[in-house]
Write a protein that holds these residues in place. Structure first.
Motif, short mmCIF file in Angstrom:
data_model
loop_
_atom_site.label_atom_id
_atom_site.label_comp_id
_atom_site.label_asym_id
_atom_site.label_seq_id
_atom_site.Cartn_x
_atom_site.Cartn_y
_atom_site.Cartn_z
N THR A 1 0.75 -1.18 -0.03
CA THR A 1 -0.25 -0.04 -0.06
C THR A 1 0.76 1.36 0.00
OG1 THR A 1 -1.64 1.05 0.98
CG2 THR A 1 -0.31 -0.02 2.59
N GLN B 1 -0.85 5.96 6.71
CA GLN B 1 -1.09 5.34 7.89
C GLN B 1 -0.73 4.05 8.36
OE1 GLN B 1 -5.51 5.16 6.51
NE2 GLN B 1 -5.68 3.38 7.72
N TYR B 2 -0.20 3.36 7.20
CA TYR B 2 0.44 2.10 7.81
C TYR B 2 1.65 2.16 8.01
CZ TYR B 2 -3.72 -0.48 5.60
OH TYR B 2 -4.88 -0.93 5.59
N ARG C 1 4.15 0.02 7.53
CA ARG C 1 5.07 -0.65 6.44
C ARG C 1 4.42 -0.66 5.23
NH1 ARG C 1 5.05 -3.78 10.95
NH2 ARG C 1 3.38 -5.15 9.90
N ASN D 1 2.95 -5.95 3.73
CA ASN D 1 2.94 -6.82 4.92
C ASN D 1 2.44 -8.31 4.33
OD1 ASN D 1 2.61 -4.91 7.44
ND2 ASN D 1 1.48 -3.92 5.86
N ARG E 1 -9.87 1.61 9.97
CA ARG E 1 -9.04 0.83 11.25
C ARG E 1 -9.18 -0.40 11.03
NH1 ARG E 1 -9.43 -0.93 16.22
NH2 ARG E 1 -7.51 -0.48 17.63
N GLN F 1 -7.06 -2.15 8.15
CA GLN F 1 -5.56 -1.80 8.84
C GLN F 1 -5.33 -2.87 9.67
OE1 GLN F 1 -4.13 2.11 9.77
NE2 GLN F 1 -2.26 1.50 10.43
N ARG F 2 -5.96 -3.25 10.44
CA ARG F 2 -5.74 -4.03 11.62
C ARG F 2 -5.75 -5.57 10.79
NH1 ARG F 2 -4.40 -0.62 13.65
NH2 ARG F 2 -4.57 0.37 15.75
N GLU G 1 -2.56 -5.61 8.60
CA GLU G 1 -1.31 -5.13 9.21
C GLU G 1 -0.71 -6.01 10.51
OE1 GLU G 1 0.87 -1.01 9.07
OE2 GLU G 1 -0.81 -0.92 10.61
#
Length: 463
Positions: free
Chosen positions: A100, A104-105, A107, A110, A178, A181-182, A185
């Motif tokens: 990505t 906000q990440y 890395r 992943n 969020r 993302q969780r 990641e």
């Protein structure tokens, strides 16, 4: 909204164009935005690129184009399915690899391990947090196939899960959440903790909402019951154009379901023909062993050609299943997801109407007390407080309904464009695969005909 089975239909949904530029009236001062908003920035990736585009992403290729001139924010591949356990407790784990460019990440790339219930958690969290958004659907559960855990089932589910998470990552409202993302990641331990915490919180909040709703609706009597049940009074208060869209989606789900069933039959027939061609070749090969000379050679040529064509067709039939049958099945699930969000809108409207009914009842009671000489002051204060609280509930219910209406209006326009793009790809791929099957078949039989004629030409003359 364009008919997903007619991508060439002009804007407007169904015959006569049920989506129009005008918004109809609704409850009170509520009005509805037009169903023809400007295009969102960049369409989602078409189905075939989501499902079939594993190679470039798996090889670490650069960001692919989204088909609309922009750059996609994610590349996500669901790969390496591994069966864990046996029997009813068996499950399949997958590696979810993502890249990505979102800041906000932590890395840019992943790799995590997830199982089906983790994808389901992501879906449910998004549906809970983003009311009015048509969350991409998960593949349906199949208890029988899950128990057997066949190779075809595992691969079909892997592809469907890859489509799901790519759909989420390309959605303008969902890609920065969020929850996504969780999911992409967090390592396995962090993700398990996240799931436990959010599940517990969601369960407590749901129980609180349910208890409160039950207590409130019980006091409203039959009027509220008829409203929540979706009687004609709710439809009469809705935007007429929206009602047409909603009813169209209901019919569309039924017709797409039948199309999916027939697509399954088509793939099954092509599979059966492919297997029969191979078995025919095997029987002809055995028959040729009993013959001699040119006859034996002719049988051998036929057997070889039939078996070769059967092997060639297997890959093409697999493409037919992946690029035609699977997308139609997903289209059914997507329309069902849209219908479910429409149902949420109906419930929100019914709740607002019920709140207004409750407010009117409390106002009548308060007016009667004020007009009755000698009414106790404490009862007047209580009745006035009830009116104030009811007004607050009406205001809250109206705000919730109007927010959902606004979101769903945008979603239906996005849904329209996405379905049109997917259907164009679907029909194109169907034509390509069927043309390839027909062309290869014609080429194979033509070559066999030339070979048989050559053998016949070399045959000794009859005495």
């Amino acid at each position: 909204m364009q008919d997903p089975l007619n991508p060439f239909q002009p804007d407007g949904i169904g015959p006569g164009g049920l989506l129009s530029n005008g918004g109809g009236g609704a409850v009170g001062a509520t009005r509805h935005a037009s169903f023809t908003h400007p295009d969102p920035p960049g369409p989602p990736p078409p189905y075939d690129s989501v499902v079939m585009g594993d190679a470039n992403a798996a090889a670490g290729g650069s960001g692919g184009a989204d088909g609309g001139g922009g750059t996609r924010d994610f590349e996500i591949v669901v790969a390496d399915p591994v069966k864990q356990g046996e029997g009813v407790s068996a499950f399949v784990s997958y590696k979810v690899r993502s890249r990505t460019n979102l800041a906000q990440y932590a890395r840019p790339s992943n790799e995590v391990i997830r199982r089906f219930r983790d994808f389901a958690w992501l879906h449910d969290r998004l549906a809970e947090e983003k009311r009015g958004v048509i969350v991409p659907p998960l593949p349906e559960k199949n208890a029988v196939q899950k128990f057997t855990m066949g190779t075809d089932f595992i691969e079909e589910r892997r592809r469907a899960l890859q489509v799901f998470v790519n759909r989420v990552a390309s959605h303008p409202e969902l890609k920065a959440t969020r929850a996504l993302q969780r999911f992409l990641e967090s390592n396995e331990d962090e993700f398990a903790l996240e799931v436990a915490l959010t599940t517990a919180a969601a369960g407590g909040a749901a129980k609180k909402r349910l208890d409160g709703a039950v207590g409130w609706f019980k006091g409203l009597g039959g009027a509220a019951t008829s409203l929540v049940a979706g009687k004609s009074s709710s439809d009469a208060a809705e935007d007429p154009e929206y009602v047409k869209v909603r009813d169209y989606l209901t019919q569309l789900e039924s017709h797409l379901g039948e199309a999916a069933r027939q697509a399954g039959r088509l793939v099954a027939k092509e599979t059966e023909l492919t297997e029969a061609l191979g078995e025919f070749g095997q029987s002809i090969e055995k028959l040729g062993r009993l013959e001699e000379g040119n006859v034996a050679e002719a049988f051998q040529q036929l057997a070889s050609k039939a078996q070769g064509m059967s092997e060639s067709r297997k890959g093409q039939v697999a493409q037919l299943a992946a690029r035609f049958e699977a997308p139609i099945k997903e289209a059914v699930r997507f329309v069902r997801a849209a219908t479910n969000v429409c149902n949420d809108r109906g419930v929100a409207l019914a709740a607002m109407q019920a709140a207004k009914h409750d407010l009117d009842t409390k106002k009548v009671r308060y007016a009667k007390l004020r007009g009755t000489p000698g009414s106790a002051s404490d009862k007047l204060l209580e009745a006035e407080r009830d009116v104030t609280e009811a007004e607050g509930r009406v205001s809250k219910a109206r705000a919730s309904y109007e927010e959902l209406v606004s979101t769903l209006t945008e979603e239906l326009n996005r849904f329209q464009k996405e379905r049109a793009a997917d259907t164009n790809a679907l029909l194109r791929d169907l034509a390509l695969v069927q043309a390839s099957l027909a062309a290869d078949g014609a080429k194979g039989w033509s070559a066999l005909l030339n070979e048989l004629q050559a053998i016949q030409g070399n045959a000794p003359a009859a005495s």
